[in-house]
Design a protein around this motif. Structure first.
Motif, PDB file in Angstrom:
ATOM      1  N   ARG A  90       3.135  -1.330   5.926  1.00 42.25           N
ATOM      2  CA  ARG A  90       4.367  -1.935   6.451  1.00 42.25           C
ATOM      3  C   ARG A  90       4.358  -1.940   7.972  1.00 42.25           C
ATOM      4  NH1 ARG A  90       8.733  -3.136   3.814  1.00 42.25           N
ATOM      5  NH2 ARG A  90       8.070  -1.867   2.039  1.00 42.25           N
ATOM      6  N   ARG A  91       3.871  -0.843   8.572  1.00 42.98           N
ATOM      7  CA  ARG A  91       3.828  -0.735  10.029  1.00 42.98           C
ATOM      8  C   ARG A  91       2.503  -0.107  10.435  1.00 42.98           C
ATOM      9  NH1 ARG A  91       4.789   3.348  13.454  1.00 42.98           N
ATOM     10  NH2 ARG A  91       5.580   4.704  11.779  1.00 42.98           N
ATOM     11  N   ALA A  92       1.814  -0.742  11.393  1.00 43.11           N
ATOM     12  CA  ALA A  92       0.542  -0.206  11.860  1.00 43.11           C
ATOM     13  C   ALA A  92       0.777   1.114  12.599  1.00 43.11           C
ATOM     14  CB  ALA A  92      -0.142  -1.201  12.790  1.00 43.11           C
ATOM     15  N   PRO A  93      -0.134   2.071  12.478  1.00 42.25           N
ATOM     16  CA  PRO A  93       0.062   3.356  13.143  1.00 42.25           C
ATOM     17  C   PRO A  93      -0.103   3.255  14.653  1.00 42.25           C
ATOM     18  CG  PRO A  93      -2.089   3.275  12.114  1.00 42.25           C
ATOM     19  CD  PRO A  93      -1.373   2.040  11.681  1.00 42.25           C
ATOM     20  N   ALA A  94       0.674   4.048  15.360  1.00 40.01           N
ATOM     21  CA  ALA A  94       0.456   4.228  16.792  1.00 40.01           C
ATOM     22  C   ALA A  94      -0.687   5.218  16.984  1.00 40.01           C
ATOM     23  CB  ALA A  94       1.735   4.736  17.462  1.00 40.01           C
ATOM     24  N   ARG A  95      -1.144   5.363  18.206  1.00 41.61           N
ATOM     25  CA  ARG A  95      -2.244   6.283  18.467  1.00 41.61           C
ATOM     26  C   ARG A  95      -1.864   7.702  18.055  1.00 41.61           C
ATOM     27  NH1 ARG A  95      -5.335   7.090  24.305  1.00 41.61           N
ATOM     28  NH2 ARG A  95      -6.932   8.543  23.533  1.00 41.61           N
ATOM     29  N   GLU A 132      -1.129   8.677  15.099  1.00 42.08           N
ATOM     30  CA  GLU A 132      -0.167   8.684  13.997  1.00 42.08           C
ATOM     31  C   GLU A 132      -0.854   8.314  12.687  1.00 42.08           C
ATOM     32  OE1 GLU A 132       4.135   6.572  12.880  1.00 42.08           O
ATOM     33  OE2 GLU A 132       2.752   5.621  14.284  1.00 42.08           O
ATOM     34  N   THR A 133      -0.369   8.881  11.587  1.00 39.51           N
ATOM     35  CA  THR A 133      -0.805   8.520  10.241  1.00 39.51           C
ATOM     36  C   THR A 133       0.349   7.855   9.507  1.00 39.51           C
ATOM     37  OG1 THR A 133      -2.363  10.364  10.133  1.00 39.51           O
ATOM     38  CG2 THR A 133      -1.691   9.380   8.042  1.00 39.51           C
ATOM     39  N   VAL A 134       0.087   6.722   8.878  1.00 39.78           N
ATOM     40  CA  VAL A 134       1.107   6.051   8.068  1.00 39.78           C
ATOM     41  C   VAL A 134       0.547   5.866   6.658  1.00 39.78           C
ATOM     42  CG1 VAL A 134       2.112   4.858  10.052  1.00 39.78           C
ATOM     43  CG2 VAL A 134       0.328   3.730   8.705  1.00 39.78           C
ATOM     44  N   THR A 135       1.432   5.613   5.723  1.00 38.85           N
ATOM     45  CA  THR A 135       1.018   5.384   4.339  1.00 38.85           C
ATOM     46  C   THR A 135       0.804   3.900   4.105  1.00 38.85           C
ATOM     47  OG1 THR A 135       2.226   7.317   3.570  1.00 38.85           O
ATOM     48  CG2 THR A 135       1.656   5.664   1.914  1.00 38.85           C
ATOM     49  N   GLY A 136      -0.353   3.552   3.559  1.00 42.97           N
ATOM     50  CA  GLY A 136      -0.646   2.161   3.264  1.00 42.97           C
ATOM     51  C   GLY A 136      -0.104   1.734   1.913  1.00 42.97           C
ATOM     52  N   GLU A 137      -0.033   0.435   1.715  1.00 45.02           N
ATOM     53  CA  GLU A 137       0.497  -0.134   0.480  1.00 45.02           C
ATOM     54  C   GLU A 137      -0.599  -0.708  -0.421  1.00 45.02           C
ATOM     55  OE1 GLU A 137       3.260  -2.934   2.079  1.00 45.02           O
ATOM     56  OE2 GLU A 137       4.864  -1.464   2.231  1.00 45.02           O
ATOM     57  N   ALA A 138      -1.761  -1.048   0.167  1.00 47.71           N
ATOM     58  CA  ALA A 138      -2.863  -1.610  -0.625  1.00 47.71           C
ATOM     59  C   ALA A 138      -4.140  -1.533   0.189  1.00 47.71           C
ATOM     60  CB  ALA A 138      -2.572  -3.062  -1.011  1.00 47.71           C
TER      61      ALA A 138
END
Length: 305
Positions: A26-31, A33-39
């Motif tokens: 949904r939102r690309a990670p900043a430097r 940072e870890t985000v959860t992907g959808e696919a």
């Protein structure tokens, strides 16, 4: 009297073949940072292979020049090109890893990409059979994901044989004068045009680039594209409306379709409208090669423009 069939545009593509490793979030990670992907998806890519597949689907007779590794990705990349109708007889297999592209696609369809060259980095010169393939083409498509020495060898061969050379200057590096002198059409996006000239305004950047090449097309994303040529008034062609899902390879789709249109001797305004229709279709679908439209689809979308 029946109309004779139109000769197929002969396109040679000298460029990269990468396995795309794509994470959708949904939102690309900043430097940091870890985000959860959808696919997560994998598929054939690389600017060279993308442009080759786009040109083949747009109706061109396409030969691919480049290299893949002898790893698991190599046969998959070759198979994807073969399936699209691209001639891979001049696509080398070399020891080691194939090229890879690590792509993050955000919820707005934007992307960020890290390319690891792998086998692409071995293409520093062309064999005689490669040079013959270039000489037999109407148009040579080039990008900068191969070593500059290999790109220059292709451009010089095209110039010797009167083959139109279209160069996409991505990723941006300083361009040698010898390469620019062998380029007929430079095809940057607006960010690449600014990087090459130091001028943020696309019109000003395009005029500056005309000091080095006779024709420039600057792609402007959803705003369309700008054509500038020596001795002619600049022309802006708007992009068709599109609901963007994934902009990966939209520029390569545009380049492949434009090469076919120009090889068919379409006037530049018509060629740009047709290529813009192809790019609009590609952004409405996920993936790189998987998103590229067939000729009939391009014809239908261009007719609405």
């Amino acid at each position: 009297m029946p109309v004779p069939p139109r000769p197929r545009a002969r396109i040679a593509v000298l460029g990269s073949a990468n396995m795309d490793l794509v994470a959708y979030t949904r939102r690309a990670p900043a430097r940091g940072e870890t985000v959860t992907g959808e696919a997560f998806r994998t598929g054939a890519g690389g600017k060279g292979a993308n442009q080759a597949i786009a040109a083949a689907r747009a109706g061109g007779a396409v030969v691919m020049l480049g290299a893949v590794g002898d790893d698991d990705f190599g046969p998959r990349l070759r198979g994807a090109l073969d399936s699209a109708g691209v001639d891979t007889a001049r696509l080398r297999t070399v020891p080691g890893a194939s090229g890879t592209a690590h792509i993050v696609v955000d919820g707005d369809g934007g992307n960020a990409i890290v390319v690891v060259p792998g086998a692409n980095g071995t293409v520093t010169e062309l064999a005689d059979a490669d040079l013959h393939a270039v000489a037999a083409a109407d148009t040579l498509l080039l990008q900068l994901e191969l070593p500059l020495a290999g790109v220059l060898a292709g451009a010089l061969a095209a110039r010797r044989h009167g083959v139109r050379t279209v160069l996409t200057p991505a990723p941006v590096v300083p361009l040698p004068d010898e390469l620019l002198a062998a380029t007929d059409l430079l095809l940057p996006n607006e960010h690449e045009a600014e990087a090459l000239t130091g001028r943020a305004d696309p019109h000003t950047a395009a005029r500056a680039l005309l000091d080095a090449v006779p024709d420039v097309v600057v792609t402007l994303g959803a705003k369309g594209c700008l054509w500038a040529a020596r001795g002619k008034e600049p022309l802006t062609v708007p992009a068709p409306a599109a609901a963007a899902v994934d902009t990966t390879a939209a520029g390569d789709t545009f380049a492949g379709a434009l090469a076919v249109a120009l090889a068919e001797n379409r006037p530049m305004p018509d060629a740009l409208t047709w290529a813009s229709a192809a790019a609009a279709l590609s952004v409405e679908r996920e993936g790189a090669a998987a998103s590229m439209p067939e000729r009939a689809e391009i014809d239908a979308r261009a007719a609405k423009s």
